[in-house]
Scaffold this active site. Sequence first.
Site, short mmCIF file in Angstrom:
data_model
loop_
_atom_site.label_atom_id
_atom_site.label_comp_id
_atom_site.label_asym_id
_atom_site.label_seq_id
_atom_site.Cartn_x
_atom_site.Cartn_y
_atom_site.Cartn_z
N CYS A 14 -5.61 13.01 12.82
CA CYS A 14 -5.26 11.17 12.56
C CYS A 14 -5.25 10.65 14.03
CB CYS A 14 -3.82 10.95 11.96
SG CYS A 14 -3.64 9.29 11.62
N ARG A 63 -8.57 -0.49 4.49
CA ARG A 63 -7.77 0.46 3.75
C ARG A 63 -6.43 0.00 3.59
NH1 ARG A 63 -7.48 6.11 6.78
NH2 ARG A 63 -6.22 6.30 4.87
N ARG A 83 0.04 14.55 12.47
CA ARG A 83 0.80 14.09 11.32
C ARG A 83 1.07 15.74 10.53
NH1 ARG A 83 -1.34 8.95 9.74
NH2 ARG A 83 0.32 8.87 8.10
N PRO A 84 1.89 16.35 11.00
CA PRO A 84 2.14 17.59 10.30
C PRO A 84 3.00 17.43 9.14
CG PRO A 84 3.91 16.89 12.34
CD PRO A 84 3.03 15.96 12.13
N ILE A 85 2.79 18.50 8.33
CA ILE A 85 3.49 18.44 6.94
C ILE A 85 4.73 19.56 6.85
CG2 ILE A 85 1.62 17.22 5.66
CD1 ILE A 85 0.83 19.99 4.46
N ASP A 86 5.00 19.86 8.00
CA ASP A 86 5.95 21.12 7.94
C ASP A 86 7.21 20.82 7.03
OD1 ASP A 86 6.29 19.22 10.10
OD2 ASP A 86 8.10 20.40 10.75
N LEU A 87 7.75 19.35 7.14
CA LEU A 87 8.78 19.14 6.46
C LEU A 87 8.67 19.17 4.66
CD1 LEU A 87 10.19 16.23 8.82
CD2 LEU A 87 10.87 18.49 8.40
N ILE A 123 7.58 7.25 16.79
CA ILE A 123 7.20 7.89 15.52
C ILE A 123 5.73 8.46 15.63
CG2 ILE A 123 6.69 7.64 13.03
CD1 ILE A 123 9.51 6.74 13.65
N ASP A 167 4.82 0.30 11.92
CA ASP A 167 3.62 -0.26 11.33
C ASP A 167 3.56 -1.84 11.50
OD1 ASP A 167 2.91 2.11 10.17
OD2 ASP A 167 3.74 1.70 8.16
N LYS A 182 0.63 -1.15 0.19
CA LYS A 182 0.18 0.17 -0.13
C LYS A 182 1.04 1.20 -0.08
CE LYS A 182 -1.56 1.55 4.18
NZ LYS A 182 -1.24 3.00 4.46
N ASN A 183 1.89 1.31 0.87
CA ASN A 183 2.69 2.57 1.05
C ASN A 183 3.64 2.86 -0.02
OD1 ASN A 183 1.21 3.15 3.37
ND2 ASN A 183 2.66 2.46 4.84
N1 EPU Z 1 6.73 14.38 10.49
C1 EPU Z 1 7.14 15.79 10.93
N2 EPU Z 1 6.62 16.72 9.78
C2 EPU Z 1 6.35 16.24 8.49
C3 EPU Z 1 6.34 15.09 8.33
C4 EPU Z 1 6.46 14.03 9.18
O1 EPU Z 1 7.42 16.17 11.83
O2 EPU Z 1 6.45 17.33 7.69
C5 EPU Z 1 6.97 13.49 11.74
C6 EPU Z 1 5.56 12.73 11.77
O3 EPU Z 1 4.90 13.36 12.66
C7 EPU Z 1 6.38 11.29 12.22
C8 EPU Z 1 7.51 11.09 11.59
O4 EPU Z 1 7.85 12.43 10.91
O5 EPU Z 1 6.45 11.44 13.81
C9 EPU Z 1 7.44 10.33 10.43
O6 EPU Z 1 6.16 10.59 9.54
P1 EPU Z 1 6.30 10.11 7.91
O7 EPU Z 1 6.24 11.40 7.32
O8 EPU Z 1 7.53 9.40 7.57
O9 EPU Z 1 5.07 9.35 8.15
P2 EPU Z 1 4.08 9.48 6.64
O10 EPU Z 1 4.83 9.43 5.39
O11 EPU Z 1 2.82 10.40 6.86
C10 EPU Z 1 4.10 6.72 5.98
C11 EPU Z 1 3.26 5.61 5.93
C12 EPU Z 1 2.75 5.42 7.16
C13 EPU Z 1 3.83 4.98 8.20
C14 EPU Z 1 4.99 6.10 8.34
C15 EPU Z 1 6.20 5.75 9.13
C16 EPU Z 1 2.26 6.02 3.81
C17 EPU Z 1 1.10 6.57 2.83
N3 EPU Z 1 2.13 6.17 5.14
O12 EPU Z 1 3.54 7.83 6.63
O13 EPU Z 1 1.85 4.22 7.21
O14 EPU Z 1 3.38 4.61 9.52
O15 EPU Z 1 5.21 6.38 6.91
O16 EPU Z 1 6.69 4.50 8.49
O17 EPU Z 1 3.16 5.62 3.41
C18 EPU Z 1 0.31 2.72 7.84
O18 EPU Z 1 0.45 2.01 6.71
O19 EPU Z 1 -0.44 2.08 8.67
C19 EPU Z 1 0.87 3.93 8.20
C20 EPU Z 1 0.43 4.77 9.00
#
Ligand code: EPU
Length: 431
Positions: A116, A400, A121-125, A330, A308, A22-23
Amino acid sequence: MDVFKVSGNGPLNGQIKVGGAKNAALPILAATLLTDETVVLRNVPDLSDMRFMLEILRHVGAETVQPEPGVWEITSKQITHIAPYDLVRKMRASVCLLGPLVARMRKAEVSIPGGCVIGPRPIDLHIKGLKKLNCQVEIANGYVHVDASEIQGGPIFLGGRSGSTVTGTANIVMAATLAPGTTRLECAACEPEVVDLCNMLVKMGAKITGIGSPELVITGVEKLHGCEHSVIADRIEAGTFVIAGAITRGDVTVKGIAPKLLGAFLDKLEEAGLPMELGEDYIRVLPYEGSLKTVDVVTLPHPGYPTDLQAQLGALMTQTEGLSIITERIYPNRFMHVPELQRMGADISIEGPSAIIKGATKLSGAPVMASDLRASAALILAAFAAVGDTWIQRIYHLDRGYERFEQKLSAIGAKIERLKDTDMPKELLED
Ligand code: EPU
């Protein structure tokens, strides 16, 4: 609404095949927007998250054809740059549209996904990365507005509080593929799903080096073209099946997965004393006598232990004699399954970011509520080890991310039935 009725039925035995990840498939579907040529994707799992993503792609202008199950042909001749809230809110991963829209359209308006249950689940990065690519980024009315008319490659450090970001890396790599100049991305996520996306981008004509390492170098090209790509196997689904074998003391061969994708996970199970046989593309779990050993685990970005597979390991540790400590680094709130496991008899306490699990406890079936995708899997695994019937509600979370979960597990001896909540004894139904 659908519910699962699961009854402990002793050891599972047989072979079970893993589907597409999925991911990996989600950002790969988004990446099809990077070209006006046709992209053919294979091994795309049939999941509700895929259906959401395909719906969004069609909304922005893609034509999607499914010639056979698991295969999608996607052509995005003319697209718009807007991904609206009513579609994006259904799935956080739709944030992956930012990168391709910025690259191809030089502008994007993508609704910010909502909250969530597993934590912030911030997107600042993602935003930081786009700004480093010389994009103008503004947040207004719940949308990220990006003006990428002056996009330019450059050095970017993409690490945050918890290390690298998976979808953030995917977005910035996709944006950089068509940006003039060279982008040097430090602290890039190394997850196999990011590797799969990069491999597909290279097939489309992107210039990326360092794939699989924390430093990716992307040299922008003028144009990307169509390609054929088969999505990698789902390591999280595979790990969930491994634990299904372990928790029932069964003999289960999980097929279609390279064990090297699950290094930290298999290392912990080996430490726990689980007998396994590892092949090139399978993991076989063997029956054992007595108790496994307890393990202490900390979730980390890849190649660390994956968040996960945290909840599922917790379910296994309820059946292991002694104290296990599982620390979640995480997602701070990813213990929503714990109160439900406690209702089944598990002895677990939460101390800050850690779950302290005292085993082995005798679990008994109960009505429980799934709160997110991996929590749902953990409850089902616990139900396999429980005496009596467990009714699991809100299994739309499971749908999902796990394809034909109950069919695959029934085929190796699990007693798991998909029913309607109206089939549940009235006194067990939620209000
Ligand atoms: N984070 C920030 N700022 C950002 C983005 C992330 O601080 O802009 C933090 C998050 O809060 C978290 C960490 O960085 O603490 C890692 O987050 P990441 O961005 O890696 O997660 P994601 O890309 O939103 C994906 C998977 C998740 C999986 C995580 C970690 C997808 C679609 N989702 O999420 O999958 O847990 O990576 O490996 O790829 C799942 O499948 O159940 C699931 C939640």
